[in-house]
Design an enzyme around this catalytic site. Structure first.
Site, mmCIF file in Angstrom:
data_model
loop_
_atom_site.group_PDB
_atom_site.id
_atom_site.type_symbol
_atom_site.label_atom_id
_atom_site.label_comp_id
_atom_site.label_asym_id
_atom_site.label_seq_id
_atom_site.Cartn_x
_atom_site.Cartn_y
_atom_site.Cartn_z
ATOM 1 N N ASP A 67 0.833 -1.201 0.000
ATOM 2 C CA ASP A 67 0.000 0.000 0.000
ATOM 3 C C ASP A 67 0.869 1.253 0.000
ATOM 4 O OD1 ASP A 67 0.924 -0.455 2.570
ATOM 5 O OD2 ASP A 67 -1.045 -0.599 3.492
ATOM 6 N N ASP A 136 -7.962 -1.984 14.191
ATOM 7 C CA ASP A 136 -9.368 -2.168 13.781
ATOM 8 C C ASP A 136 -9.534 -3.366 12.849
ATOM 9 O OD1 ASP A 136 -8.149 -1.217 11.507
ATOM 10 O OD2 ASP A 136 -9.426 0.562 11.283
ATOM 11 N N HIS A 138 -7.737 -3.997 10.101
ATOM 12 C CA HIS A 138 -7.412 -3.799 8.677
ATOM 13 C C HIS A 138 -6.144 -4.551 8.284
ATOM 14 C CE1 HIS A 138 -5.035 0.022 9.829
ATOM 15 N NE2 HIS A 138 -4.164 -0.672 9.133
ATOM 16 N N GLU A 143 -9.731 -1.017 5.162
ATOM 17 C CA GLU A 143 -10.379 -0.655 6.420
ATOM 18 C C GLU A 143 -11.676 -1.454 6.594
ATOM 19 O OE1 GLU A 143 -8.759 0.960 8.450
ATOM 20 O OE2 GLU A 143 -8.008 2.899 7.790
HETATM 21 C C1 GLP Z 1 -0.545 0.463 8.571
HETATM 22 C C2 GLP Z 1 -0.210 -0.387 7.354
HETATM 23 C C3 GLP Z 1 -0.567 -1.835 7.574
HETATM 24 C C4 GLP Z 1 -0.023 -2.305 8.917
HETATM 25 C C5 GLP Z 1 -0.622 -1.489 10.012
HETATM 26 C C6 GLP Z 1 -0.186 -1.933 11.398
HETATM 27 O O1 GLP Z 1 -1.842 0.879 8.598
HETATM 28 N N1 GLP Z 1 -0.868 0.078 6.163
HETATM 29 O O2 GLP Z 1 -0.028 -2.619 6.507
HETATM 30 O O3 GLP Z 1 -0.317 -3.659 9.095
HETATM 31 O O4 GLP Z 1 -0.232 -0.145 9.815
HETATM 32 O O5 GLP Z 1 1.042 -1.357 11.719
HETATM 33 P P1 GLP Z 1 1.923 -1.736 12.953
HETATM 34 O O6 GLP Z 1 2.603 -2.997 12.588
HETATM 35 O O7 GLP Z 1 2.889 -0.592 13.096
HETATM 36 O O8 GLP Z 1 1.040 -1.858 14.116
#
Ligand code: GLP
Length: 261
Positions: A67, A136, A138, A143
C-alpha cells in the site's frame, strides 16, 4: 490458519525469516510481498543479518509493496516506498529496481492501481506475503467495510488508522494523509503464503476477530480464514483473547500441511 504463539517478537521474526529463506532456497527468484508498519521491522532486520553473514541472498528475488499514502511528495520520509527503502532494501542485497510500490503521486490513480495489478500478475504473483494488522482489523489499508472481493484501489483512511499512524507524523493525526492506495483483499488472498505478525495487547482484539470471529467486512483480516496457507505469528499479549490459545502449536512450517505429508 496456523497460529504460532511465540515467546518473543524476535522469535516470530526468525520464523518469518526462516519461511523466506526456505522459499528462496528452492526459488531464488521468488516474489515477496512487503508490509510496512512496526510489526515486520524485526523480520527485515533478521533478513539483513542473514544476508550480511552470507547465509542468504535476496538478489534474485522481487518484491511488491502492499500500500501507499496518496499525495505525499516522493521525497517525504513516510511514503511507504521510502520506509521500505530504509527498513528493507538498505539491509539486504536486493536491487532497488526489483522492489515495486504503488505511486501515490500518479495523476491517474485508478490507472496506477490497475497497472500495479497487471505488473504483479506478470511477475507470476506473490509467493510469500508479509502482513501486519491494524487495531481495527485492517490489512494493508483495507479498512472495516472493505469488500472481501476488492482489488487494488483508492481508499479513505479511518480516523482510527490516522490516529494509530500519527506517531510517524509528529504525533498529529491531521498530518496523516486522508487517502491511500492499497492492494485489495482479493488481491492479497492470491498470494501463495500469507505470514501475518501481530504483537502487543493493542492487537489482541483484532487478532481474536481475525482468527476466531466470523468472516466479516467488519474485520477485514478475518478474510484470511478463506486462505489455505496462513501463518499467524503472535506474542502472548496479542494472543491473550484467543479462546483456543491453548491449542495453538508453537511450531511453524513454511509449507502447507498437505505438502508436509
Ligand atoms: C498500517 C499499514 C498496515 C499495517 C498497520 C499496522 O496501517 N498500512 O499494513 O499492518 O499499519 O502497523 P503496525 O505494525 O505498526 O502496528
Amino acid at each position: 490458519m496456523e497460529v504460532v504463539i511465540c515467546e518473543s517478537q524476535q522469535r516470530a521474526a526468525e520464523l518469518a525469516a526462516d519461511a523466506i529463506a526456505d522459499l528462496v532456497a528452492t526459488s531464488p527468484g521468488a516474489v515477496l510481498g512487503l508490509a510496512t508498519g512496526s510489526s515486520p521491522v524485526l523480520v527485515y532486520d533478521e533478513l539483513g543479518e542473514r544476508v550480511s553473514a552470507g547465509k542468504l541472498s535476496l538478489s534474485e528475488a522481487r518484491a511488491f509493496l502492499l500500500d501507499e499514502y496518496v499525495g505525499l511528495p516522493a521525497s517525504h520520509p513516510e511514503t511507504y516506498r521510502n520506509v521500505i527503502a530504509r527498513d528493507f532494501v538498505a539491509k539486504v542485497d536486493i536491487e532497488p529496481a526489483r522492489v515495486s510500490g504503488l505511486d501515490g503521486t500518479a495523476s491517474d490513480l485508478p490507472r496506477a492501481c490497475a497497472d500495479y495489478e497487471r505488473s504483479m500478475a506478470s511477475a507470476g504473483g506473490v509467493d510469500l506475503q508479509i502482513l501486519g494488522i491494524g487495531t481495527d482489523g485492517h490489512i494493508a489499508f483495507n479498512e472495516p467495510g472493505s469488500s472481501l472481493g476488492s482489488r487494488t484501489r483508492i481508499k479513505t483512511l479511518t480516523d482510527q488508522t490516522r490516529k494509530d499512524n500519527a506517531r510517524f507524523f509528529g504525533g498529529d493525526p491531521a498530518a496523516v494523509p486522508q487517502h491511500c492506495l492499497t492492494q485489495g483483499i482479493a488481491t492479497i488472498l492470491e498470494a501463495r503464503h500469507l505470514v501475518l505478525l501481530a504483537f502487543g495487547s493493542g492487537k489482541a482484539e483484532a487478532v481474536r476477530e481475525m482468527v476466531e470471529g466470523p468472516i466479516s467486512t467488519s474485520c477485514p483480516a478475518s478474510a484470511l480464514q478463506l486462505h489455505p496457507h496462513v501463518s499467524v505469528l503472535v506474542d502472548e499479549d496479542a494472543a491473550a483473547l484467543l479462546a483456543r490459545r491453548g491449542q495453538y502449536r508453537e511450531t511453524f512450517a513454511a509449507k502447507p500441511e498437505w505438502q508436509r505429508l
